[in-house]
Design a protein around this motif. Structure first.
Motif, short mmCIF file in Angstrom:
data_model
loop_
_atom_site.label_atom_id
_atom_site.label_comp_id
_atom_site.label_asym_id
_atom_site.label_seq_id
_atom_site.Cartn_x
_atom_site.Cartn_y
_atom_site.Cartn_z
N ILE A 249 0.84 -1.20 0.00
CA ILE A 249 0.00 0.00 0.00
C ILE A 249 0.87 1.25 0.00
N ALA A 250 1.93 1.23 0.81
CA ALA A 250 2.85 2.37 0.85
C ALA A 250 3.48 2.60 -0.53
N PHE A 251 3.89 1.52 -1.18
CA PHE A 251 4.48 1.63 -2.52
C PHE A 251 3.50 2.30 -3.48
N PHE A 252 2.26 1.87 -3.47
CA PHE A 252 1.25 2.44 -4.36
C PHE A 252 1.05 3.92 -4.07
N MET A 253 1.01 4.29 -2.81
CA MET A 253 0.84 5.71 -2.45
C MET A 253 2.02 6.54 -2.93
N HIS A 254 3.22 6.00 -2.83
CA HIS A 254 4.39 6.73 -3.30
C HIS A 254 4.40 6.87 -4.82
N VAL A 255 3.84 5.91 -5.51
CA VAL A 255 3.71 6.03 -6.97
C VAL A 255 2.84 7.23 -7.31
N LEU A 256 1.81 7.49 -6.52
CA LEU A 256 0.93 8.64 -6.76
C LEU A 256 1.70 9.95 -6.68
N LEU A 257 2.78 9.97 -5.90
CA LEU A 257 3.55 11.20 -5.72
C LEU A 257 4.62 11.42 -6.78
N ILE A 258 4.81 10.45 -7.66
CA ILE A 258 5.86 10.57 -8.69
C ILE A 258 5.70 11.84 -9.55
N PRO A 259 4.48 12.20 -10.00
CA PRO A 259 4.36 13.35 -10.91
C PRO A 259 4.63 14.71 -10.26
N ILE A 260 4.55 14.80 -8.94
CA ILE A 260 4.69 16.12 -8.31
C ILE A 260 6.14 16.41 -7.97
N LYS A 261 6.45 17.70 -7.91
CA LYS A 261 7.81 18.15 -7.62
C LYS A 261 7.85 18.86 -6.27
N ILE A 262 8.73 18.39 -5.39
CA ILE A 262 8.98 19.06 -4.12
C ILE A 262 10.49 19.10 -3.91
N THR A 263 11.03 20.29 -3.77
CA THR A 263 12.48 20.44 -3.65
C THR A 263 12.90 20.79 -2.23
N ARG A 264 11.93 21.07 -1.35
CA ARG A 264 12.25 21.49 0.01
C ARG A 264 11.82 20.42 1.02
N GLY A 265 12.24 20.62 2.25
CA GLY A 265 11.70 19.84 3.35
C GLY A 265 12.43 18.57 3.71
N TYR A 266 13.54 18.25 3.01
CA TYR A 266 14.24 16.99 3.28
C TYR A 266 14.74 16.91 4.72
N ILE A 267 15.35 17.99 5.19
CA ILE A 267 15.93 17.97 6.54
C ILE A 267 14.83 17.83 7.60
N VAL A 268 13.76 18.57 7.41
CA VAL A 268 12.64 18.50 8.36
C VAL A 268 11.99 17.12 8.31
N ALA A 269 11.81 16.57 7.11
CA ALA A 269 11.22 15.24 6.97
C ALA A 269 12.07 14.19 7.66
N THR A 270 13.38 14.27 7.47
CA THR A 270 14.30 13.33 8.11
C THR A 270 14.21 13.44 9.63
N THR A 271 14.12 14.68 10.12
CA THR A 271 14.03 14.89 11.57
C THR A 271 12.75 14.31 12.14
N VAL A 272 11.63 14.54 11.46
CA VAL A 272 10.35 13.99 11.92
C VAL A 272 10.39 12.47 11.93
N PHE A 273 10.89 11.89 10.85
CA PHE A 273 10.93 10.43 10.73
C PHE A 273 11.81 9.81 11.81
N LEU A 274 13.02 10.33 11.96
CA LEU A 274 13.96 9.77 12.94
C LEU A 274 13.49 10.04 14.37
N ALA A 275 12.91 11.22 14.61
CA ALA A 275 12.41 11.54 15.95
C ALA A 275 11.33 10.56 16.37
N GLN A 276 10.40 10.26 15.46
CA GLN A 276 9.35 9.30 15.76
C GLN A 276 9.92 7.90 15.95
N LEU A 277 10.83 7.50 15.07
CA LEU A 277 11.41 6.17 15.14
C LEU A 277 12.17 5.98 16.45
N ILE A 278 13.00 6.94 16.80
CA ILE A 278 13.77 6.85 18.06
C ILE A 278 12.82 6.87 19.26
#
Length: 220
Positions: free
Chosen positions: A179-208
């Motif tokens: 399901i996650a793979f399919f949802m990420h396929v939906l995001l292929i056409p869009i362009k986002i160039t910002r937010g990598y650092i914040v996204a990494t922080t959110v992901f790692l903060a939750q995981l830790i």
């Protein structure tokens, strides 16, 4: 309003510090017996906070097309959970507690926010490092699978949901990745160039956060 958010997104350091501070407080809140129940009940607020941080970090890149896909991801995430809770497919037999708030069809309306949060965070992380757009869904879905492995013990412990089986079914992890793979396929056409650092922080903060609480429950 757009100019306000554009100014905020310039300072990723402030967003990162805010996220880290909130999750440190969250860990302490869970570990201290007197505040534990309060922080369990703040789970929905934490999810909303984390998604808001991602939106602020990416705001300057977002347009109506992005929002349309985000809404679709939310609806798909919620819909598959409705099917899962009421039929046992594709994740296995499980039921939701009351931690995630108001339910419709035995499914918290907020669960779609969790799907959107994880999809957006892992997609930003994957596309920052991978140039092949079709490889991004594979890597991002795998990161979501790792996240779910850490999430499950925490979710069971806090009563977010419970499984009919003694352990978490393998079907859950397989379905989660597909399901996650399919949802990420939906995001292929869009362009986002910002937010990598914040996204990494959110992901790692939750995981830790999940790992710490899981270890505490295992050791004590």
């Amino acid at each position: 309003m757009r100019k306000l958010f554009e100014n905020i997104t310039v300072s990723n350091e402030k967003l990162v510090r805010t996220i880290v501070s909130v999750y440190i407080i969250g860990v302490l809140g869970f570990l201290i017996p007197y505040t534990h129940d309060l922080f369990v009940n703040l789970t929905v607020l934490n999810l909303f906070f984390s998604l808001t941080m991602l939106f602020i970090a990416t705001w300057a890149d977002l347009n109506w097309r992005h929002w349309g896909i985000f809404i679709l991801v939310y609806l798909l995430g919620y819909a598959i959970e409705v099917v899962g809770v009421n039929t046992g497919w594709p994740f296995g037999a499980y039921t939701y507690g009351n931690i995630l708030g108001i339910k419709l069809f035995e499914t918290p309306l907020f669960i779609g926010v969790n799907w959107l949060l994880l999809v957006l965070a892992t997609n930003l992380m994957a596309r920052q490092k991978i140039t092949n757009p079709w490889l991004v869904p594979v890597v991002a879905a795998t990161m979501m699978l790792i996240f779910d492995i850490a999430l499950e013990p925490f979710a069971i412990y806090t009563g977010m949901w419970t499984w009919e089986a003694v352990g978490v079914p393998f079907d859950n992890y397989l379905a989660w990745w597909v399901i996650a793979f399919f949802m990420h396929v939906l995001l292929i056409p869009i362009k986002i160039t910002r937010g990598y650092i914040v996204a990494t922080t959110v992901f790692l903060a939750q995981l830790i956060f999940f790992i710490i609480i899981n270890l505490k429950n295992y050791l004590i």
